[in-house]
Design an enzyme around this catalytic site. Sequence first.
Site, PDB file in Angstrom:
ATOM      1  N   CYS A   1      32.180  26.317 -80.263  1.00 52.89           N
ATOM      2  CA  CYS A   1      31.964  25.327 -81.325  1.00 52.89           C
ATOM      3  C   CYS A   1      31.036  24.216 -80.851  1.00 52.89           C
ATOM      4  O   CYS A   1      31.329  23.507 -79.890  1.00 52.89           O
ATOM      5  CB  CYS A   1      33.316  24.751 -81.766  1.00 52.89           C
TER       6      CYS A   1
ATOM      7  N   CYS B   1      32.565  20.734 -80.967  1.00 47.51           N
ATOM      8  CA  CYS B   1      33.530  20.564 -79.873  1.00 47.51           C
ATOM      9  C   CYS B   1      32.805  20.153 -78.594  1.00 47.51           C
ATOM     10  O   CYS B   1      33.275  19.296 -77.837  1.00 47.51           O
ATOM     11  CB  CYS B   1      34.309  21.845 -79.640  1.00 47.51           C
TER      12      CYS B   1
END
Length: 430
Positions: free
Chosen positions: A61, A64
Amino acid sequence: MPEMVKSIVWILLLYGLVSFSSQEETRFKIDGKVIELDESNFESAISAFDLILVDFYAPWCGHCKRLAPQLDAAAPVLTGLKDPIVIAKVNADKYTRLARKYEIDAFPSLKIFIHGIPTEYYGPRQSDLLIRYLKKFVAPNVTILNSDAEIKDFVDNAGSFFPIFIGFGLGESIISDLALKYKKKAWFAVANDFSEDMMVFYDFDKTPALVAIQPTYNERNIFYGPLEDEYLEEFIKQNFLPLSVPINDDTLNLLKDDKRNIILTFVEDVADEKSQKLIKLLKAAASSNRDLVFAYVGIKQWGDFADTFGVNKKSFLPKMIIWDGGEEYLTVIDSESIDDEDQGNQISRFLEGYREGRTEQKKIAGPSLIGFINSLIGLKTVYIIVFLVAMLMLIRSLGQEDEPLRVGIRPQTEHDTAPRDEYGPEDKED
């Protein structure tokens, strides 16, 4: 003698509990770094620390990856507080049991565990702002202020993410229970000593007075009484929101906890001069109709949201409706749209028509309030998408047996819930 034995037993039990808690904490190295958790130690961690912020992330991600350095920067400051706040992370893409248990359906997802009880984190993600936001959770329920300087410092340090309630000439005991009840939603303080300058600055002319401050919107409201819990609580709850609320991702989460009906106004662009003048009129109406929430949204700012109510650039704007957060809304007959002339009276006529029941019920074309909040792709949707992709690939492979099957997504496991990047696939980094 039996009483002495009981006392000794209780002392030993308490010592055992403290010892156990200390042993639990020593299992985790608290050195100012983000703790890596997994399925074997997660429950122990949230039991060991009074307050722990957990980042449920996925290695693939992009958002993230951008969040991680912010958490790394905040961790040493927060663990160094008198009442430490621990930051931890879990690879929820790998540890899917934890992802399912805590209903993780988007990456990154942040949850605050207070004495083991989880709550969603909707605050800022930049390190310095995150630090200021989380300090709220370890602050006193009610802060005692004894000078003008302390009042100013308290307001400055509180930041802009929570409303602030300051009681001037108000006993701490009067608001202590409500401050405990709503600690997660607001700052509370009582000023025992202050000058007339403070009274002028906060615009109250007698005491006791409870001042509600909305830092983000530069709004203040004053409550003089009655000082019974019922009336105090009603004032506090009404002032969690500004007089007129802009509709966005953050405020939708606040609106879901408010049980009042929403007077929702659609404008073309909230930033233009005409809209700003209308918003001021909405604030004036809100101050006289505190049993309702007044909100507004711009087609330019969030067209998809407006479109579910049948409002778009072709609509005659501004337009007003009444929404209870569900799948239906009300229009006031002959008072839907507002022209440029005498808008204050038109708002009054709209409210009069609503209260007299001259309304027409309509159904929205999209999700309810909770649906909007949960509009990210959920687990069931992911299962369906994965199933459809698999079926399409299977059909393709059967039709082209000589060609090897190539799937352009990461490998899936049998129990993989595959939550998506919270900010959408178009922003995802490989």
